[in-house]
Design an enzyme around this catalytic site. Structure first.
Site, PDB file in Angstrom:
ATOM      1  N   CYS A  99      -0.247  -5.489   5.534  1.00  0.00           N
ATOM      2  CA  CYS A  99       0.748  -4.983   4.585  1.00  0.00           C
ATOM      3  C   CYS A  99       2.153  -4.941   5.186  1.00  0.00           C
ATOM      4  CB  CYS A  99       0.349  -3.584   4.140  1.00  0.00           C
ATOM      5  SG  CYS A  99      -1.432  -3.377   3.959  1.00  0.00           S
ATOM      6  N   CYS A 149      -2.136   3.911  -7.443  1.00  0.00           N
ATOM      7  CA  CYS A 149      -2.437   2.762  -6.586  1.00  0.00           C
ATOM      8  C   CYS A 149      -1.463   1.623  -6.867  1.00  0.00           C
ATOM      9  CB  CYS A 149      -3.850   2.251  -6.850  1.00  0.00           C
ATOM     10  SG  CYS A 149      -5.130   3.523  -6.797  1.00  0.00           S
ATOM     11  N   SER A 150      -0.928   1.001  -5.810  1.00  0.00           N
ATOM     12  CA  SER A 150      -0.121  -0.195  -6.013  1.00  0.00           C
ATOM     13  C   SER A 150      -1.041  -1.347  -6.398  1.00  0.00           C
ATOM     14  CB  SER A 150       0.681  -0.533  -4.762  1.00  0.00           C
ATOM     15  OG  SER A 150      -0.175  -0.727  -3.657  1.00  0.00           O
ATOM     16  N   HIS A 162       2.740  -4.880  -4.886  1.00  0.00           N
ATOM     17  CA  HIS A 162       2.668  -4.973  -3.424  1.00  0.00           C
ATOM     18  C   HIS A 162       2.104  -6.332  -2.992  1.00  0.00           C
ATOM     19  CE1 HIS A 162       2.146  -4.115   0.714  1.00  0.00           C
ATOM     20  NE2 HIS A 162       1.000  -3.480   0.682  1.00  0.00           N
TER      21      HIS A 162
END
Ligand SMILES: [Zn+2]
Lengths: 393, 177
Positions: free
Chosen positions: A89, A213-214, A339
């Site tokens: 990430c 939540c992304s 994301h």
């Protein structure tokens, strides 16, 4: 001893984030077009180095050796440093950090840091499998460990130890979705989410709901990173890189320790603030890695925005909103923007540049900002990466 | 650097693996997709095959460093503290308490979609400094609680391999919920 050169971000751009009818390569091309549109003075032949943040192109796009592919798509012929950076990430921020290190070391003068991820596949179970591979796959991933159940356990412990509420989680998510409404490139642009609506969305990994939540997102972003004395050739508003910090202390979940005290982020924060010569109170805004609503809460505590356990109240009291103390995630965050793993850290840097240049809509413009912090966690918050930026005078 | 010695000092010699007649309950939800391309338990591919031999024999085990006593999870071939390979197999407690848990209600990886919803958690094993992540069977996630007791069990995968998971104690008769 010669003085280390200053380094600046001299502009950048992102693609539209979302579920895109576009391949990995097409996302790279779109980011490249927008980068050259955003910096009209930039000539491809001036770029000596390219850093490509890409977390899992082998799994998501079935493609290795992606740095030269991206260079070809952007029309670049890197002659000093060409490399891919992978830190799940945080792969995008890793690209910027590598460009910064190269320029500071005198090994590059003009570099592009590009981040990209194509995550939406015909089989989302296949995509979810890629996310499980970010964990210690044969021991934790094989039990079904992906990010949502891990961060759900962080939220469960934070609720138990500090009394954090679902309303506080919803306050984070509502704020970031609200900011995303002023960002046309955000995945959830032009969608309204009240706290009440967020608390009615289905559970994904209890206590986390869909809005906590992304998303799995397709997107790319690119920034120009240059030696300080070259910055004003490209912009009148350079964003100076003033500090960095990073810490990694475990990988298998057995070594996670206390889920609500992110020791690695406290360590990275100390180094980032020390190297920049500032403290958290000097920050005007921060791009924190809100892969989940709880992440923004725990990250703010570890960085000293508020005492341990008070991250929920910090959001509920509006201290992370415009008019509060430290504005958190004016871009819309990962929750509002989506994301795309490799692109996220770059898109956050683009927001820092645009905030400093006063190029964003008034709904999210931080008034007269001078200092900004960018945070990415990766995996199960076992690695934390930070950069501190200062507006050019 | 010396090649790593096999840490299976106290383990029984690797013998032919029983591939049929599972002695443990087989999984209602196979999970081999996220196990290795090369089955981790096969001694042709790994130096820690004894972990799975032990599991098949009803033992839950890991490696411990003989020099500094450090308990290593997952089983290792080199101690990250002293960087030696003087490791030994030790049995772990097969009982613990839930430190944190959640459930996968959506977004499951390949091979796990049909198991949704399933519970997962971090479990503090009794008497040792190990907090392990794993699937929790036996009770739905809505009936789990922090501090609840679980056992560790081996279970057979349809392809003949074995893995481990937690099993929550069944509700006592007459107890609410
Ligand atoms: Zn040792």
């Amino acid at each position: 001893m010669s003085e280390r050169p200053e380094v600046a971000v001299a502009g950048g751009a992102t693609t539209r984030f979302g579920v895109r009818a576009a391949t990995w390569s097409e996302l790279v091309q779109e980011a490249g077009r927008r980068l050259f549109e955003a910096i009209p003075e930039l000539r491809a032949e001036e770029v000596d180095s390219l850093f490509v943040g890409a977390a899992e192109p082998e799994r998501f796009a079935f493609q290795s050796h992606v740095a030269p592919l991206a260079a070809e798509l952007l029309g670049l012929k890197p002659r000093r440093i060409l490399q891919r950076t992978e830190l799940a990430c945080a792969s995008g921020q890793s690209a910027i950090r590598s460009a910064y290190a190269a320029i500071a070391a005198g090994l590059s003068d003009v570099a592009v840091a590009l981040g990209v991820e194509k995550m939406n596949l015909p089989s989302m179970a296949e995509a979810n499998t890629s996310m499980a591979c970010v964990m210690d796959r044969p021991w934790d991933g094989a039990h079904g460990a992906t990010a949502p159940p891990f961060f759900a356990m962080v939220a469960q412990r934070h609720m138990r130890e500090f009394g954090t509420t679902e309303e506080a989680l919803a306050a984070v998510s509502e704020k970031n979705h609200r900011f995303a409404n002023s960002n046309p490139d955000a995945q959830f642009h032009a969608k309204s989410f009240s706290r009440e609506k967020l608390r009615g969305l289905p559970l994904v990994a209890p206590p986390l709901r869909l809005g906590d939540c992304s998303s799995m997102t397709d997107g790319a972003a690119a920034v120009l990173v240059v030696r300080g004395d070259l910055a004003r050739k490209y912009t009148s508003n350079p964003a100076w890189i003033r500090g960095t910090g990073q810490y990694s202390d475990w990988h298998n979940l057995a070594n996670a320790g206390d889920l609500t005290d992110w020791v690695g982020l406290r360590q990275a924060g100390r180094e980032a603030f020390r190297s920049a010569g500032i403290g958290p109170a000097d920050l005007d805004f921060a791009e924190l890695h809100d892969c989940f609503s709880i992440s923004e809460i725990v990250a703010g505590e570890a960085l000293g925005f508020c005492p341990a356990g008070q991250g929920g109240a910090y959001a509920l009291d509006g201290k992370s909103s415009l008019g509060g103390e430290i504005v958190v995630n004016p871009r819309g965050g990962l929750l509002g923007c989506g994301h795309p793993l490799g692109a996220t850290g770059i898109a956050q840097a683009v927001e820092v540049y645009r905030q400093f240049a006063a190029e964003v809509p008034p709904e999210r413009q931080v008034p007269d900002p001078e200092w900004a912090l960018v945070h990415n966690l990766s995996g199960s918050a076992n690695v934390h990466s930070l950069m501190v930026y200062q507006r050019g005078g | 650097m010396a090649p790593p010695t096999t840490p299976a000092a106290e383990a029984p010699a690797v013998t032919a693996r029983p591939r049929a007649a599972p002695a443990t309950p087989s999984s209602p939800a196979p999970i081999p997709t996220l196990l290795d391309f090369h089955p981790l338990e096969d001694p042709r591919f790994t130096e820690i095959a004894a972990f799975f031999d032990h599991l098949r024999a009803g033992r839950f085990s890991t490696t411990r460093c003989r020099r500094d006593g450090r308990l290593l999870w997952p089983p290792r071939t080199v101690c990250p503290e002293c960087h030696r390979s003087e490791l030994e197999w030790v049995d772990l407690p097969r009982h613990g308490r839930i430190y944190a848990f959640s459930a996968v209600l959506a977004g499951a990886p390949l091979g796990m979609e049909e198991a949704v919803p399933f519970a997962v958690g971090l479990v503090d094993l009794d008497g040792v400094p190990l907090r392990l992540f794993g699937r929790i069977e036996g009770r739905p996630w809505t009936e789990l609680a922090i501090g609840a007791e679980v056992n560790v069990e081996g279970f057979d995968l349809p392809d003949g391999r074995i893995f481990y998971r937690f099993r929550a104690r069944p509700a006592s008769p007459g107890a609410p919920g």
